[in-house]
Design a protein around this motif. Sequence first.
Motif, PDB file in Angstrom:
ATOM      1  N   UNK A  27       0.828  -1.216   0.000  1.00 33.79           N
ATOM      2  CA  UNK A  27       0.000   0.000   0.000  1.00 33.79           C
ATOM      3  C   UNK A  27       0.862   1.265   0.000  1.00 33.79           C
ATOM      4  N   UNK A  77       3.729   1.616  -1.323  1.00 32.54           N
ATOM      5  CA  UNK A  77       4.237   1.811  -2.676  1.00 32.54           C
ATOM      6  C   UNK A  77       3.154   2.460  -3.556  1.00 32.54           C
ATOM      7  N   UNK A  78       1.920   1.954  -3.424  1.00 33.33           N
ATOM      8  CA  UNK A  78       0.828   2.502  -4.236  1.00 33.33           C
ATOM      9  C   UNK A  78       0.590   3.961  -3.883  1.00 33.33           C
ATOM     10  N   UNK A 100       3.175   6.036  -5.476  1.00 37.82           N
ATOM     11  CA  UNK A 100       2.992   6.186  -6.924  1.00 37.82           C
ATOM     12  C   UNK A 100       1.778   7.056  -7.260  1.00 37.82           C
ATOM     13  N   UNK A 142      -7.085  -3.289 -11.761  1.00 38.32           N
ATOM     14  CA  UNK A 142      -6.359  -2.134 -11.226  1.00 38.32           C
ATOM     15  C   UNK A 142      -7.217  -0.879 -11.328  1.00 38.32           C
ATOM     16  N   UNK A 152       3.188   3.506 -15.764  1.00 39.48           N
ATOM     17  CA  UNK A 152       4.184   3.736 -14.710  1.00 39.48           C
ATOM     18  C   UNK A 152       4.189   2.563 -13.735  1.00 39.48           C
ATOM     19  N   UNK A 153       2.980   2.151 -13.360  1.00 39.94           N
ATOM     20  CA  UNK A 153       2.845   1.044 -12.408  1.00 39.94           C
ATOM     21  C   UNK A 153       3.387  -0.258 -13.011  1.00 39.94           C
ATOM     22  N   UNK A 174       7.123  -0.236 -12.991  1.00 40.30           N
ATOM     23  CA  UNK A 174       7.612  -0.350 -11.616  1.00 40.30           C
ATOM     24  C   UNK A 174       7.502  -1.798 -11.115  1.00 40.30           C
ATOM     25  N   UNK A 231      10.561  -4.478 -10.248  1.00 41.43           N
ATOM     26  CA  UNK A 231      10.746  -4.992  -8.882  1.00 41.43           C
ATOM     27  C   UNK A 231      10.519  -6.504  -8.800  1.00 41.43           C
ATOM     28  N   UNK A 240       2.823  -3.989  -3.841  1.00 45.71           N
ATOM     29  CA  UNK A 240       2.019  -3.458  -4.945  1.00 45.71           C
ATOM     30  C   UNK A 240       1.438  -4.554  -5.815  1.00 45.71           C
TER      31      UNK A 240
END
Lengths: 99, 467
Positions: free
Chosen positions: A1, A3-4, A7, A64, B32-33, B36, B40, B86
């Motif tokens: 979370x 990280x989200x 971002x 998402x 972007x996600x 990323x 990772x 994530x």
Amino acid sequence: MTILATLLWDWLLGAFVIGFCMGWVAVVYRGPSVPKVWIRRLSVLAVVILAIAAAKLVPGRFGYWFDLGIALFGFYLLGCAVGSWLRDIVVTRQQARFR
Amino acid sequence: MHGFYRWSAKWWPGLVPLAVLWIVAAWFSTPVLKADLTSRSTAALKSTVLDKTQISVAGRDVNFAAEAFSEEGRRSAVGSVEAVPGVRLVNDATRLVAEAKPFVWVAERDNVRVTLWGTAPLPASKARIAEAAKTALAGTEVSDRMGLKRGAPPRFDGAAVLLLEQVAKLKEGKATIMDGNVSITGMARDLGGREAIAAALKNLPEGFTVAANDVKAPPYVFRANKDPVANTLTLSGYVPDNNVHAALVAAAQRKFTNDKIIDNLKASIGAPGNFAPAVTSALGALSRLSTGTLVVNDREVKLSGDALYEAAAEQMRAGLARELPQGWMAKPEISVKPAAAPVDASVCQQLFNQNLTKGRVRFETASASINADSAGLLDRLVEIAMRCPTTKFDIVGHTDSDGDPAFNQTLSEKRATAVEDYLIKAGLPGDRFEAIGYGATLPLATNDTEDGKLQNRRIEFVVRPNP
């Protein structure tokens, strides 16, 4: 979370700001309200949507976007609540001064 | 609380800009996600041993396909991706690497390159084997066509690396591991390579056995080339050891009195039996040629060149095989040198003297039998005699002063007669020469020293003046 949040913080802040403005306006807004029965139905819908999100039923990219929508909506509601609350304080003080 | 309820009924107009924000956020944040999460997830798998790893990200879900080398490794890899912050879901398409049964690995060497076939158990061992191949076979192209499969016997890497070191000793061939069985075939690069490989295979790791070792040794080659223009005898190839080396060079010096010996011989194991006597005999035959080449290839003796006269050619064609030890094969390819221009009596005498100064006709001790080492010299004397067909000459024998004078007299006569017989056998008419013996009566040098005696024991060719 975390990280989200890192971002997506700018988008979430945007949703909060929109909510704050809407909440600020809503206290003195004289337009039509959502009927109580609809609010209940929409609340149930929200719970269903949260359950779908929690169960990770929507796959891939749509999943998402779905989660993103819920997060933005959550921050919007938070913004609305904070906005309305602050506006209410301001309005109450003004009314007290007039009296 | 009641206020909130009232206000919330009027919050709906903000949903319109919120929807717009949602669309814009989805549009910009998705790539972007994705980038990323991909980086990772890949980083999370860095320390995990996998093959054919594929990671693709859709939204926050990771599609993860890979081949793992153990069930534990597979689970740990999936867990690592799931733990990436994530990541919402991991679509697990991992599986175990196929098991090879039997587990086969091959290193094959041809003239151009070494190709590694078959399977290795892990990427690390594949890399290690490929690296070992490059080290062991420096200067040779290594083509790595190994796949990855499970089911290798324990200590597989050690066995493969040891076999690669053996493949380096091959000119061409193949080394194979099939489960615990090792086999190697081909031709060794150097003499002694076959023995070295057999010795090294005893050090295979535990659990491996030699199923077949069919490495062949390269031919054991000895060469001698007589060059009449440069007056050289070039020796090359192999000899079994330094003693044989010295003996052969000494024999060459006795037999090739006119030639300078160029010694390029190398000592190496792997010589066929009776190598020294066979090569000595063959060198004797070569010494009788004007120009010629001797090639001893394992037990085959190939002598080619020009004899000085027809009878010598015939003697060698028939006699070479007889002179060789049992089990050896002779391949004489002998022609006859064209006759040299005739010369007059004085040149004839000069040529006799030249040859008998450089070399001496040797006999066995206290005997009239001609030593085999003198065949080349005698053939040259015969050739000179043929160049002056009308000249008559005496064959004169001398001894040193050791022993009884009467015996020496007889010995000198017999020795001169032995040489005379040699000339007659060569086809010269017997009326052109006469054998004479002087015992020790005409010494060239003092008989008090060994060197002087050596000079006194001699055969001379004396041209008779024309009547």
